[in-house]
Motif scaffolding. Structure first.
Motif, short mmCIF file in Angstrom:
data_model
loop_
_atom_site.label_atom_id
_atom_site.label_comp_id
_atom_site.label_asym_id
_atom_site.label_seq_id
_atom_site.Cartn_x
_atom_site.Cartn_y
_atom_site.Cartn_z
N CYS A 103 0.84 -1.20 0.00
CA CYS A 103 0.00 0.00 0.00
C CYS A 103 0.87 1.25 0.00
O CYS A 103 2.09 1.19 0.14
N GLY A 104 0.22 2.39 -0.17
CA GLY A 104 0.92 3.67 -0.08
C GLY A 104 0.64 4.58 -1.26
O GLY A 104 -0.03 4.20 -2.22
N PRO A 105 1.17 5.79 -1.19
CA PRO A 105 1.00 6.77 -2.27
C PRO A 105 2.04 6.56 -3.36
O PRO A 105 2.85 7.45 -3.64
N PHE A 106 2.03 5.38 -3.96
CA PHE A 106 3.05 5.06 -4.96
C PHE A 106 2.64 5.52 -6.36
O PHE A 106 2.86 4.84 -7.35
N HIS A 107 2.07 6.72 -6.40
CA HIS A 107 1.69 7.30 -7.70
C HIS A 107 2.48 8.57 -8.04
O HIS A 107 2.67 8.88 -9.20
N GLN A 108 2.91 9.29 -7.01
CA GLN A 108 3.68 10.51 -7.25
C GLN A 108 4.60 10.78 -6.07
O GLN A 108 4.31 10.34 -4.95
N PRO A 109 5.71 11.47 -6.28
CA PRO A 109 6.58 11.82 -5.15
C PRO A 109 5.88 12.81 -4.22
O PRO A 109 5.11 13.66 -4.68
N LEU A 110 6.18 12.70 -2.94
CA LEU A 110 5.51 13.55 -1.95
C LEU A 110 6.07 14.97 -1.96
O LEU A 110 7.26 15.18 -2.20
N GLY A 111 5.19 15.91 -1.70
CA GLY A 111 5.62 17.29 -1.51
C GLY A 111 6.03 18.02 -2.77
O GLY A 111 6.67 19.08 -2.70
N ILE A 112 5.68 17.49 -3.94
CA ILE A 112 6.01 18.15 -5.20
C ILE A 112 4.70 18.53 -5.88
O ILE A 112 3.84 17.69 -6.12
N PHE A 113 4.55 19.81 -6.18
CA PHE A 113 3.29 20.33 -6.71
C PHE A 113 3.53 21.16 -7.97
O PHE A 113 4.61 21.73 -8.15
#
Length: 282
Positions: A103-113
């Motif tokens: 599981c996890g947010p393995f779709h995009q790097p964190l904290g980058i907008f």
């Protein structure tokens, strides 16, 4: 319900030094643990898997995108491929440890907008990449559960509805979403109400208090959450995810600037007893 505990409270990379914790988790009454897979190689995780077996514990795992060069949303094929390769690596590591769900947010790097809302192209890029990841995971007997995060950590998938749309696009039997009480508390108009209509897509659950501390010591509506999950037929993994200040780099990444619980023992002991009781009453 299978009740697990995320080992990120102690370590970002589980090694032999952490094995005594497994004994305590088992003695408390947990069914398994959640392994952070942020580094290492599959061979290293085989030893972890043996330690889990020795303690009668099952396992799930969590991973993230490691940096801006691995991004499933990107228009750059090389970055999407790097994202896919990272997920495959995490699947290999988890399989070596005998894990069941990644599981996890393995779709995009964190904290980058980007400063803009997500585009249809970005979401389509994720769907196409994750479709390949789901196929790879199926060969390993692994379920994937993608996690929508709050707006302060990512922007492409923030709500359950966003993530369920992704599940429909990927359209794989071993691909679902991770429902997290902490993120739902921030992003959902009705954190409990979104469970029943979307339970078919929920492949994993994180029990996390509103302040990331001890479950049952904050204001997450636990009784209503348990009732919604149980009455809707969910009976899979529910894993406590809590954070502290023991690991400075992780504390900084998760914005933990104060002690959120009296002790790690309070988190896993009180959390276990409280959540088991809430589930039994639901």
């Amino acid at each position: 319900m299978l009740l697990g505990f995320n080992l990120l409270l102690w370590s970002t990379h589980v090694t032999e030094e952490d094995f005594p914790i497994l004994e305590k988790i088992k003695a408390t009454g947990y069914d398994g643990v959640e392994l952070p897979i942020f580094e290492g190689e599959p061979e290293q995780y085989r030893a972890v898997g043996q330690a889990l077996k020795d303690n009668g514990l099952r396992a799930t795992a969590v991973c993230i995108m490691p940096n801006a060069d691995a991004d499933c949303t990107s228009s750059d094929p090389a970055k999407r491929q790097a994202g896919l390769d990272h997920i495959k690596w995490a699947i290999d590591c988890m399989q070596a440890a005998g894990g069941e769900t990644l599981c996890g947010p393995f779709h995009q790097p964190l904290g980058i907008f980007t400063g803009e809302p997500p585009t249809d192209e970005e979401r389509q890029n994720v769907a196409e990449t994750h479709k390949q990841a789901a196929a790879y995971a199926a060969q390993a007997g692994v379920t994937l559960a993608v996690e929508p995060l709050n707006r302060f950590e990512c922007y492409v998938y923030n709500t359950v509805a966003d993530a369920v749309d992704l599940v429909k696009q990927v359209d794989a039997p071993n691909y679902g979403i991770l429902y997290d009480t902490f993120h739902a508390n921030i992003e959902e108009k009705d954190p409990v109400g979104v469970i029943a209509p979307n339970v078919a897509s929920i492949a994993h659950v994180h029990f996390s208090e509103n302040d990331r501390g001890t479950p049952g010591k904050g204001h997450v509506p636990w009784a209503a959450t348990m009732k919604a999950l149980k009455s809707s037929g969910y009976d899979g993994w529910c894993t406590i995810e809590a954070f502290g200040r023991a690991l400075p780099d992780l504390a900084a990444a998760t914005m933990v600037w104060r002690d959120l619980s009296a002790s790690p023992e309070e988190v896993y002991q009180f959390g276990h007893d409280f959540l088991r009781d809430q589930w039994a009453k639901a």
